[in-house]
Design a protein around this motif. Structure first.
Motif, PDB file in Angstrom:
ATOM      1  N   PHE A  63       0.789  -1.231   0.000  1.00  0.00           N
ATOM      2  CA  PHE A  63       0.000   0.000   0.000  1.00  0.00           C
ATOM      3  C   PHE A  63       0.826   1.289   0.000  1.00  0.00           C
ATOM      4  CE2 PHE A  63      -2.156   3.372   2.429  1.00  0.00           C
ATOM      5  CZ  PHE A  63      -3.165   3.656   1.530  1.00  0.00           C
ATOM      6  N   GLY A  64       1.667   1.519   0.962  1.00  0.00           N
ATOM      7  CA  GLY A  64       2.408   2.785   1.048  1.00  0.00           C
ATOM      8  C   GLY A  64       3.353   3.003  -0.118  1.00  0.00           C
ATOM      9  N   ASP A  65       4.097   1.955  -0.462  1.00  0.00           N
ATOM     10  CA  ASP A  65       5.047   2.073  -1.573  1.00  0.00           C
ATOM     11  C   ASP A  65       4.343   2.333  -2.894  1.00  0.00           C
ATOM     12  OD1 ASP A  65       7.161   1.687   0.126  1.00  0.00           O
ATOM     13  OD2 ASP A  65       7.529  -0.399  -0.452  1.00  0.00           O
ATOM     14  N   SER A  66       3.186   1.728  -3.088  1.00  0.00           N
ATOM     15  CA  SER A  66       2.463   1.921  -4.346  1.00  0.00           C
ATOM     16  C   SER A  66       2.016   3.372  -4.504  1.00  0.00           C
ATOM     17  CB  SER A  66       1.263   0.975  -4.447  1.00  0.00           C
ATOM     18  OG  SER A  66       0.303   1.267  -3.455  1.00  0.00           O
ATOM     19  N   GLN A  67       1.655   4.011  -3.397  1.00  0.00           N
ATOM     20  CA  GLN A  67       1.252   5.421  -3.472  1.00  0.00           C
ATOM     21  C   GLN A  67       2.445   6.319  -3.800  1.00  0.00           C
ATOM     22  OE1 GLN A  67      -1.061   6.632  -0.044  1.00  0.00           O
ATOM     23  NE2 GLN A  67      -2.893   5.875  -1.054  1.00  0.00           N
ATOM     24  N   ILE A  68       3.582   6.049  -3.190  1.00  0.00           N
ATOM     25  CA  ILE A  68       4.786   6.839  -3.461  1.00  0.00           C
ATOM     26  C   ILE A  68       5.216   6.649  -4.915  1.00  0.00           C
ATOM     27  CG2 ILE A  68       7.237   7.118  -2.868  1.00  0.00           C
ATOM     28  CD1 ILE A  68       6.385   6.310   0.056  1.00  0.00           C
ATOM     29  N   LEU A  69       5.140   5.418  -5.412  1.00  0.00           N
ATOM     30  CA  LEU A  69       5.487   5.145  -6.808  1.00  0.00           C
ATOM     31  C   LEU A  69       4.509   5.844  -7.763  1.00  0.00           C
ATOM     32  CD1 LEU A  69       7.129   3.764  -8.998  1.00  0.00           C
ATOM     33  CD2 LEU A  69       5.770   1.691  -8.602  1.00  0.00           C
ATOM     34  N   ALA A  70       3.226   5.793  -7.454  1.00  0.00           N
ATOM     35  CA  ALA A  70       2.223   6.456  -8.298  1.00  0.00           C
ATOM     36  C   ALA A  70       2.457   7.966  -8.324  1.00  0.00           C
ATOM     37  CB  ALA A  70       0.817   6.142  -7.794  1.00  0.00           C
ATOM     38  N   TYR A  71       2.843   8.544  -7.187  1.00  0.00           N
ATOM     39  CA  TYR A  71       3.151   9.979  -7.122  1.00  0.00           C
ATOM     40  C   TYR A  71       4.343  10.307  -8.023  1.00  0.00           C
ATOM     41  CZ  TYR A  71       4.540  14.523  -5.306  1.00  0.00           C
ATOM     42  OH  TYR A  71       4.896  15.846  -5.203  1.00  0.00           O
ATOM     43  N   SER A  72       5.405   9.519  -7.900  1.00  0.00           N
ATOM     44  CA  SER A  72       6.610   9.750  -8.700  1.00  0.00           C
ATOM     45  C   SER A  72       6.309   9.618 -10.186  1.00  0.00           C
ATOM     46  CB  SER A  72       7.700   8.761  -8.287  1.00  0.00           C
ATOM     47  OG  SER A  72       8.900   9.034  -8.945  1.00  0.00           O
ATOM     48  N   LYS A  73       5.486   8.647 -10.528  1.00  0.00           N
ATOM     49  CA  LYS A  73       5.093   8.436 -11.922  1.00  0.00           C
ATOM     50  C   LYS A  73       4.283   9.623 -12.448  1.00  0.00           C
ATOM     51  CE  LYS A  73       2.829   4.950 -14.773  1.00  0.00           C
ATOM     52  NZ  LYS A  73       2.090   3.695 -14.761  1.00  0.00           N
ATOM     53  N   ALA A  74       3.339  10.099 -11.657  1.00  0.00           N
ATOM     54  CA  ALA A  74       2.467  11.208 -12.081  1.00  0.00           C
ATOM     55  C   ALA A  74       3.228  12.526 -12.205  1.00  0.00           C
ATOM     56  CB  ALA A  74       1.311  11.373 -11.099  1.00  0.00           C
ATOM     57  N   THR A  75       4.210  12.745 -11.348  1.00  0.00           N
ATOM     58  CA  THR A  75       4.950  14.005 -11.360  1.00  0.00           C
ATOM     59  C   THR A  75       6.163  13.978 -12.281  1.00  0.00           C
ATOM     60  OG1 THR A  75       6.215  13.332  -9.405  1.00  0.00           O
ATOM     61  CG2 THR A  75       4.227  14.679  -9.038  1.00  0.00           C
ATOM     62  N   GLY A  76       6.542  12.785 -12.748  1.00  0.00           N
ATOM     63  CA  GLY A  76       7.707  12.674 -13.621  1.00  0.00           C
ATOM     64  C   GLY A  76       9.016  12.855 -12.880  1.00  0.00           C
ATOM     65  N   THR A  77       8.998  12.664 -11.567  1.00  0.00           N
ATOM     66  CA  THR A  77      10.212  12.808 -10.769  1.00  0.00           C
ATOM     67  C   THR A  77      10.948  11.470 -10.686  1.00  0.00           C
ATOM     68  OG1 THR A  77       8.925  12.398  -8.760  1.00  0.00           O
ATOM     69  CG2 THR A  77       9.325  14.698  -9.351  1.00  0.00           C
ATOM     70  N   THR A  78      12.230  11.529 -10.395  1.00  0.00           N
ATOM     71  CA  THR A  78      13.035  10.331 -10.191  1.00  0.00           C
ATOM     72  C   THR A  78      12.826   9.866  -8.756  1.00  0.00           C
ATOM     73  OG1 THR A  78      14.695  11.067 -11.783  1.00  0.00           O
ATOM     74  CG2 THR A  78      15.390   9.415 -10.176  1.00  0.00           C
ATOM     75  N   LEU A  79      12.529   8.606  -8.589  1.00  0.00           N
ATOM     76  CA  LEU A  79      12.299   8.041  -7.266  1.00  0.00           C
ATOM     77  C   LEU A  79      13.628   7.668  -6.635  1.00  0.00           C
ATOM     78  CD1 LEU A  79      10.297   6.952  -5.137  1.00  0.00           C
ATOM     79  CD2 LEU A  79      10.254   4.819  -6.435  1.00  0.00           C
ATOM     80  N   ILE A  80      13.848   8.093  -5.382  1.00  0.00           N
ATOM     81  CA  ILE A  80      15.037   7.715  -4.628  1.00  0.00           C
ATOM     82  C   ILE A  80      14.567   6.816  -3.488  1.00  0.00           C
ATOM     83  CG2 ILE A  80      16.981   8.494  -3.220  1.00  0.00           C
ATOM     84  CD1 ILE A  80      16.848  11.169  -4.703  1.00  0.00           C
ATOM     85  N   THR A  81      15.019   5.549  -3.506  1.00  0.00           N
ATOM     86  CA  THR A  81      14.607   4.590  -2.490  1.00  0.00           C
ATOM     87  C   THR A  81      15.691   3.549  -2.260  1.00  0.00           C
ATOM     88  OG1 THR A  81      12.939   2.956  -1.859  1.00  0.00           O
ATOM     89  CG2 THR A  81      13.428   3.132  -4.203  1.00  0.00           C
ATOM     90  N   CYS A  82      15.748   3.038  -1.047  1.00  0.00           N
ATOM     91  CA  CYS A  82      16.658   1.947  -0.711  1.00  0.00           C
ATOM     92  C   CYS A  82      15.914   0.611  -0.701  1.00  0.00           C
ATOM     93  CB  CYS A  82      17.288   2.194   0.662  1.00  0.00           C
ATOM     94  SG  CYS A  82      18.205   3.734   0.761  1.00  0.00           S
ATOM     95  N   ASP A  83      14.624   0.638  -0.970  1.00  0.00           N
ATOM     96  CA  ASP A  83      13.763  -0.545  -0.951  1.00  0.00           C
ATOM     97  C   ASP A  83      13.875  -1.266  -2.296  1.00  0.00           C
ATOM     98  OD1 ASP A  83      11.541  -2.255  -1.269  1.00  0.00           O
ATOM     99  OD2 ASP A  83      10.333  -1.070   0.108  1.00  0.00           O
ATOM    100  N   ARG A  84      14.485  -2.443  -2.278  1.00  0.00           N
ATOM    101  CA  ARG A  84      14.728  -3.165  -3.533  1.00  0.00           C
ATOM    102  C   ARG A  84      13.439  -3.574  -4.238  1.00  0.00           C
ATOM    103  NH1 ARG A  84      20.266  -6.552  -2.722  1.00  0.00           N
ATOM    104  NH2 ARG A  84      21.440  -4.787  -1.932  1.00  0.00           N
ATOM    105  N   GLY A  85      12.413  -3.907  -3.472  1.00  0.00           N
ATOM    106  CA  GLY A  85      11.126  -4.250  -4.067  1.00  0.00           C
ATOM    107  C   GLY A  85      10.521  -3.064  -4.789  1.00  0.00           C
ATOM    108  N   LEU A  86      10.643  -1.885  -4.191  1.00  0.00           N
ATOM    109  CA  LEU A  86      10.135  -0.665  -4.809  1.00  0.00           C
ATOM    110  C   LEU A  86      10.957  -0.303  -6.049  1.00  0.00           C
ATOM    111  CD1 LEU A  86       8.136   1.646  -4.831  1.00  0.00           C
ATOM    112  CD2 LEU A  86       9.464   2.762  -3.022  1.00  0.00           C
ATOM    113  N   VAL A  87      12.259  -0.538  -5.998  1.00  0.00           N
ATOM    114  CA  VAL A  87      13.124  -0.303  -7.167  1.00  0.00           C
ATOM    115  C   VAL A  87      12.646  -1.175  -8.328  1.00  0.00           C
ATOM    116  CG1 VAL A  87      15.454  -0.649  -8.110  1.00  0.00           C
ATOM    117  CG2 VAL A  87      15.170   0.449  -5.887  1.00  0.00           C
ATOM    118  N   LYS A  88      12.395  -2.443  -8.041  1.00  0.00           N
ATOM    119  CA  LYS A  88      11.950  -3.376  -9.080  1.00  0.00           C
ATOM    120  C   LYS A  88      10.606  -2.930  -9.674  1.00  0.00           C
ATOM    121  CE  LYS A  88      11.155  -8.282  -9.879  1.00  0.00           C
ATOM    122  NZ  LYS A  88      11.153  -9.614  -9.279  1.00  0.00           N
TER     123      LYS A  88
END
Length: 184
Positions: A105-130
């Motif tokens: 849930f939380g990671d999906s919202q952060i990813l959706a935000y990054s996708k919508a804004t066109g920003t580069t996501l910075i994360t140490c979470d390997r699952g989120l990177v994938k």
């Protein structure tokens, strides 16, 4: 400290980065992480987005969001933008969870935000990177970055010269024997 809020620009935010919760905590607790990001990503003068989900998670974990935001702003030299997760982003997050098994849930919202804004996501979470890569979102894992001189050393073995010398010596010996055998 001045935090911008809600005035996010959708798509093509080339100098913007979205920082997830674990990334924000890592920068706050490890001064070297901020230096590494400055060295490799040139964040000075850029925008770092922290989503409303990140703010919620930080507070839930007992961190003072204002203190973390101020620290990141001072050490990295970037403007901090607090962005709300919109209804469209929530819908995209739900979809992303169905196609990316590593998302929750939380990671999906952060990813959706990054996708919508066109920003580069910075994360140490390997699952989120994938999941970000599966979603065609630019992503950086600070745990895998090297800085300057150490990057060159990490890519090059210190035995490289010895191995090249040995291989070239073996090759020259073989060529000499082949040449002598052809003459006999």
């Amino acid at each position: 400290m001045e935090l911008e809020s809600n005035n996010i620009q959708l798509k093509e935010n080339e100098d913007g980065h979205t920082l997830d919760t674990c990334g924000a905590i890592k920068i706050f607790e490890n001064p070297n992480m901020a230096s590494l990001l400055l060295c490799r990503l040139n964040l000075k003068g850029s925008q770092i987005h922290l989503t409303s989900q990140t703010v919620f998670e930080l507070k839930k974990l007992g961190y003072d969001f204002e203190q973390i935001a101020k620290h990141i702003q001072q050490t990295v030299g970037a403007a901090i933008i607090v962005g709300d997760i919109t209804e469209d982003m929530e819908n995209d997050a739900e979809y992303l969870e169905t196609v990316c098994p590593t998302l929750h849930f939380g990671d999906s919202q952060i990813l959706a935000y990054s996708k919508a804004t066109g920003t580069t996501l910075i994360t140490c979470d390997r699952g989120l990177v994938k999941a970000a890569r599966m979603s065609n979102v630019n992503v950086v894992n600070p745990d895998l970055l090297h800085c300057g001189e150490s990057a060159a050393k990490a890519r090059t073995s210190r035995l490289r010269g010895d191995v090249k010398w040995w291989i070239s010596g073996q090759l020259q010996t073989r060529q000499r024997f082949q040449a002598e055998g052809a003459m006999a």
